[in-house]
Design an enzyme around this catalytic site. Sequence first.
Site, PDB file in Angstrom:
ATOM      1  N   SER A   1      54.440 110.336-111.435  1.00  0.00           N
ATOM      2  CA  SER A   1      53.654 109.159-111.790  1.00  0.00           C
ATOM      3  C   SER A   1      52.648 109.444-112.895  1.00  0.00           C
ATOM      4  CB  SER A   1      52.930 108.628-110.549  1.00  0.00           C
ATOM      5  OG  SER A   1      53.838 108.312-109.520  1.00  0.00           O
ATOM      6  N   LYS A   2      52.193 108.377-113.518  1.00  0.00           N
ATOM      7  CA  LYS A   2      51.199 108.449-114.576  1.00  0.00           C
ATOM      8  C   LYS A   2      49.895 109.019-114.024  1.00  0.00           C
ATOM      9  CE  LYS A   2      49.112 105.428-118.092  1.00  0.00           C
ATOM     10  NZ  LYS A   2      49.061 104.037-118.580  1.00  0.00           N
TER      11      LYS A   2
END
Length: 387
Positions: A101-102
């Site tokens: 994920s970011k």
Amino acid sequence: MDQACSAEEVSDGYARLLAGLTKSGALEEGWRGAFARAPRAEFVPEVVWAPDDGAPTGHRRVSRAVEPDTWWALVDADGVVVTQLDDGADDGPGIPTSSASKPSLVASMLRHLEVTDGARVLDVGTGTGWTSALLTARLGAEAVTTVEVDPRISAEAAHRLKSAALAPARLVVGDGLTGWPEGAPYDHIHSTAAVRRVPGTWIAQTRPGGTIVTPWGTPFANAGLLRLVTGEPGGPSYGRFVGNVSFMWMRAQRPHAVTLPPTAPDTHGPSAMDPELALSNVDVAFTIGLRVPDARYAHTWDASNPSTTYRIVLSDGNGSCASARYESWDAPDAVRQWGPRRLWDEITAARTWWEDRARPPLTRFGLTVTARGRQKVWLDVPANLVG
């Protein structure tokens, strides 16, 4: 429990990333040591997938051994790194099904958990293992249970977590929607996959007053970050949407594919609004998804039209479909609708509803989950149901 590693143990790019996240306020002080101790690169596979419009699947394979500069640029950026396509199948259409994920979103979600020392956390969706490592670095191994539905992904994450000396006490292969009752009660549940319905099992396995942080969406707009506070046994739980995020769906809650029937549409007609307005921003799309249950959209070119007109296509998975063209959208044949519902009319009415309420951002919406598992979305206060 939180310990920081030395600057030499992280790449220059990751150090710059952490500095930027700290300066922007995305990474708060209580989590900085955990992020430093668990560099994302230690949990990203040697082969990842980079967006590529020229590739047949829209992604191309990037190997750390072959393209180290590209691999590091992806891993040390504040962006999503796709780590699996098509649930691992070799002949799929190229749909991302697992990722790292970011980092700024990871930091935001962990902040919304509001953990304290001694808290017990269920991490749903182990993925690469990075979030599990961050939780372990902050709270200690005994405090963390992580669940992953894909056995291969779980095994690879377990290897990386062990190598980094950040393995949680319990790494479980199973459906995250059922939680892990053996480790309950938890103070917090953290999910890295989007849900359409909050499982009652999550609420049952979280102590009253605990928090559940999960991406939440509708087939039309997978866009909300929900922070739910669990209620007393037998009572409702309340939460608000605290941000705009888009995560991959829980496998068991993935929306239906968008298809149109081969038959002629029931009705033709003009559109009452420019189709661009249905997707003009995330707030209106989120609202439309709330107001038009089960509607999902895609885009296609109208092969039957000599000008190959671009269209938005909708279906609800139960026989109702619609399409509206962008060019000459107010012409007598611009909209086509099938089935018992008039989906495009519903979309248009939902946009009007949003306009009439002064265009509320998605953060004005909230969710109630009853003791029986029924979800009720509301605007501003629980009594003001969206319907």
